[in-house]
Design an enzyme around this catalytic site. Structure first.
Site, PDB file in Angstrom:
ATOM      1  N   LYS A  61     -21.666 -34.979 -39.374  1.00 13.84           N
ATOM      2  CA  LYS A  61     -21.045 -33.871 -38.616  1.00 13.84           C
ATOM      3  C   LYS A  61     -22.073 -32.772 -38.454  1.00 13.84           C
ATOM      4  O   LYS A  61     -22.671 -32.314 -39.436  1.00 13.84           O
ATOM      5  CB  LYS A  61     -19.824 -33.315 -39.379  1.00 13.84           C
ATOM      6  CG  LYS A  61     -19.125 -32.181 -38.665  1.00 13.84           C
ATOM      7  CD  LYS A  61     -18.116 -32.693 -37.668  1.00 13.84           C
ATOM      8  CE  LYS A  61     -17.592 -31.642 -36.724  1.00 13.84           C
ATOM      9  NZ  LYS A  61     -18.397 -31.491 -35.489  1.00 13.84           N
ATOM     10  N   LYS A  85     -23.413 -27.703 -46.378  1.00 13.62           N
ATOM     11  CA  LYS A  85     -22.351 -26.809 -45.900  1.00 13.62           C
ATOM     12  C   LYS A  85     -20.986 -27.503 -45.938  1.00 13.62           C
ATOM     13  O   LYS A  85     -20.003 -26.947 -46.406  1.00 13.62           O
ATOM     14  CB  LYS A  85     -22.686 -26.398 -44.458  1.00 13.62           C
ATOM     15  CG  LYS A  85     -21.874 -25.268 -43.928  1.00 13.62           C
ATOM     16  CD  LYS A  85     -22.198 -24.997 -42.461  1.00 13.62           C
ATOM     17  CE  LYS A  85     -23.682 -24.793 -42.237  1.00 13.62           C
ATOM     18  NZ  LYS A  85     -23.968 -24.442 -40.831  1.00 13.62           N
ATOM     19  N   LYS A  97     -27.248 -33.572 -37.443  1.00  7.29           N
ATOM     20  CA  LYS A  97     -27.631 -32.601 -36.403  1.00  7.29           C
ATOM     21  C   LYS A  97     -28.380 -33.363 -35.314  1.00  7.29           C
ATOM     22  O   LYS A  97     -28.947 -34.427 -35.559  1.00  7.29           O
ATOM     23  CB  LYS A  97     -28.540 -31.518 -36.999  1.00  7.29           C
ATOM     24  CG  LYS A  97     -28.484 -30.204 -36.261  1.00  7.29           C
ATOM     25  CD  LYS A  97     -27.274 -29.370 -36.654  1.00  7.29           C
ATOM     26  CE  LYS A  97     -27.240 -28.052 -35.925  1.00  7.29           C
ATOM     27  NZ  LYS A  97     -26.240 -27.142 -36.482  1.00  7.29           N
ATOM     28  N   THR A 181     -17.096 -19.211 -36.323  1.00  7.85           N
ATOM     29  CA  THR A 181     -18.234 -18.987 -37.220  1.00  7.85           C
ATOM     30  C   THR A 181     -18.270 -17.527 -37.645  1.00  7.85           C
ATOM     31  O   THR A 181     -18.421 -17.198 -38.825  1.00  7.85           O
ATOM     32  CB  THR A 181     -19.547 -19.392 -36.526  1.00  7.85           C
ATOM     33  OG1 THR A 181     -19.439 -20.773 -36.203  1.00  7.85           O
ATOM     34  CG2 THR A 181     -20.755 -19.170 -37.415  1.00  7.85           C
ATOM     35  N   ASN A 212     -23.108 -16.564 -29.685  1.00  7.98           N
ATOM     36  CA  ASN A 212     -21.775 -16.916 -30.176  1.00  7.98           C
ATOM     37  C   ASN A 212     -21.522 -16.358 -31.586  1.00  7.98           C
ATOM     38  O   ASN A 212     -20.501 -15.728 -31.838  1.00  7.98           O
ATOM     39  CB  ASN A 212     -21.624 -18.444 -30.156  1.00  7.98           C
ATOM     40  CG  ASN A 212     -20.276 -18.885 -30.673  1.00  7.98           C
ATOM     41  OD1 ASN A 212     -19.997 -18.789 -31.862  1.00  7.98           O
ATOM     42  ND2 ASN A 212     -19.413 -19.323 -29.785  1.00  7.98           N
ATOM     43  N   SER A 340     -13.972 -26.881 -36.627  1.00  4.67           N
ATOM     44  CA  SER A 340     -14.254 -28.183 -36.000  1.00  4.67           C
ATOM     45  C   SER A 340     -13.488 -29.286 -36.723  1.00  4.67           C
ATOM     46  O   SER A 340     -12.987 -30.229 -36.103  1.00  4.67           O
ATOM     47  CB  SER A 340     -15.753 -28.505 -36.089  1.00  4.67           C
ATOM     48  OG  SER A 340     -16.434 -27.928 -35.008  1.00  4.67           O
TER      49      SER A 340
END
Ligand code: NAD
Length: 408
Positions: A61, A85, A97, A181, A212, A340
């Site tokens: 993820k 994380k 990623k 976030t 963002n 998410s």
């Protein structure tokens, strides 16, 4: 400068603290899957990667970044941070990623769509709701997620909205994802302020990066009455000791202008912005912003990492020696991936979850992570950094999963 080399040094500190065996260290030091290629569009080649760092806790993820500086070292580091994380946030994912090395600002929208679809043409066998689930990152957004989902579904021949998150609402996205976030980081910042600056009126804050993550964070802190004295984007920064009007600045930024050209305040460089006299410095741009060269000049007492990896290993040591407290990325910016996860869970079960309930759940998860990290830091009599505390908790959870699987 290798970013991953810094991660190895940090892992060695965790090894020492938690007495981790060399066998376990081997598991932690090696990414599980590296997919790389060169996408070809109109005769031009674009290097592209997708790296799954670990999947002991669940499928890969993590976001996909479009940026001219993307490299394998960077993608691998970002995948590693995602693994930590997700583990710290206690959500059932490994870490991954992806990225394409190019400048999206110089590409027309048609070609941007083609390149996004080409990425999926190559990567789709390795993606899927139970394999590896991408999301937006720097210079990618819900439109790009929509093109990628569409291309993936064409390839596999069925609907599978849970293969990607950060989608538009009509394709199974969540409204909450937009500022998730920043919302998560805001909750952490409130905990930090309550702990370290409880009685201080007029807290001054500087925000590097007005995208963002940074823009919504600035807005939330501004709405609480804090003084945002400087913000920046890739063009540079704007500074006003009396405090900027963040509401107006957001309207300005959303009209397509850089913050540097805003009417009020004084234009400053990004380097100057980092060294301003302030209480809190929010880092919400890119990696390697505070290094051994500028760490000694940082005047902020508290630094919050919304970006991934904005402070190098050496800079960490200098900041700690100067009694600066750093709230690390894997704790501060996990709100995005937590939401998410809500999106993915909703896509998979077909259940629609109440937005207020999810917002509340995000708050509870962030607070729980803060409590865990902060109490470990306190148990060590503040002799370790919050980063080391967070890394240790995350690493031990991954190793426990590896153990149950019989891998160590
Ligand atoms: P974004 O593309 O929306 O915004 C990035 C911002 O940083 C832009 O305003 C850009 O102009 C600015 N910027 C770029 N280079 C800069 C520089 N050298 N100095 C100052 N500003 C610069 O990206 P984002 O989603 O806000 O991501 C920012 C950081 O937060 C990244 O490190 C990303 O990995 C991290 N992050 C984002 C999310 C998320 O959900 N958006 C989640 C976790 C972590």
């Amino acid at each position: 400068m290798s970013i991953f080399a810094d991660n190895i040094k940090r892992l060695r500190e965790v090894q020492k603290l938690e007495e981790i065996s060399d066998t376990d260290m081997k598991l932690l030091l090696s990414p599980r899957q590296i997919n790389k290629t060169e996408l070809v569009l109109k005769g031009k080649k674009y290097p592209a990667w997708r790296i799954v760092y670990n999947y002991a806790l669940g499928p890969g993820k993590g976001g996909i970044r479009f940026h001219p500086e993307v490299s394998e070292d960077e993608v691998q580091s970002l995948a590693f941070w995602m693994a930590l994380k997700n583990s710290l946030a206690d959500i059932p994912y490994g870490g991954a990623k992806g990225g394409i090395k190019f400048n999206p600002k110089e590409m027309d929208p048609k070609d941007l769509e083609k390149l996004s679809r080409l990425y999926i043409d190559y990567m789709y066998p390795y993606l899927g709701q139970d394999k590896d689930i991408p999301a937006p990152d720097v210079y990618t957004n819900s439109q790009i997620m929509a093109w990628m989902l569409d291309q993936y579904e064409k390839k596999v021949g069925h609907h599978e909205p849970g293969m990607i998150t950060g989608k538009p609402l009509e394709l199974g996205g969540l409204a909450l994802r937009g500022d998730a976030t920043a919302q998560g980081a805001y909750i952490i910042s409130k905990e930090m302020i309550a702990e370290f600056l409880p009685a201080q009126p007029d807290i001054k804050i500087v925000v590097q990066g007005f995208g963002n993550a940074g823009l919504f964070m600035a807005e939330k802190l501004y709405n609480d009455g804090h003084k945002i004295i400087a913000v920046s984007d890739s063009q540079g920064g704007i500074y006003d000791a009396a405090g900027l009007n963040i509401k107006e600045l957001i309207i300005w930024k959303n009209s397509g202008q850089s913050v540097v050209d805003y009417q009020d305040g004084r234009a400053i460089s990004n380097a100057e912005l980092l060294e301003l006299e302030t209480d809190i410095l929010v880092l919400a741009a890119l990696e390697n912003q505070i290094t051994k060269d500028n760490a000694k000049n940082i005047k902020a007492k508290y630094l919050i990492e919304l970006a991934n990896g904005p402070i190098t290993y050496e800079a960490d040591q200098i900041l700690a020696a100067n009694k600066r407290l750093v709230v690390p990325d894997i704790l501060a910016n996990s709100g995005g991936v937590i939401v998410s996860y809500f999106e993915w869970a909703q896509n998979r079960t077909g259940q629609i979850l109440d937005e207020e309930y999810l917002k509340d759940l995000l708050g509870k998860k962030m607070k729980k992570s803060w409590d865990l990290v902060y109490s470990k830091y306190r148990q060590q009599e503040n002799k370790i950094s919050l980063r080391l505390a967070a890394y240790a908790i995350a690493v031990l959870r991954i190793l426990a999963a590896e153990k149950w699987r019989g891998n160590n």
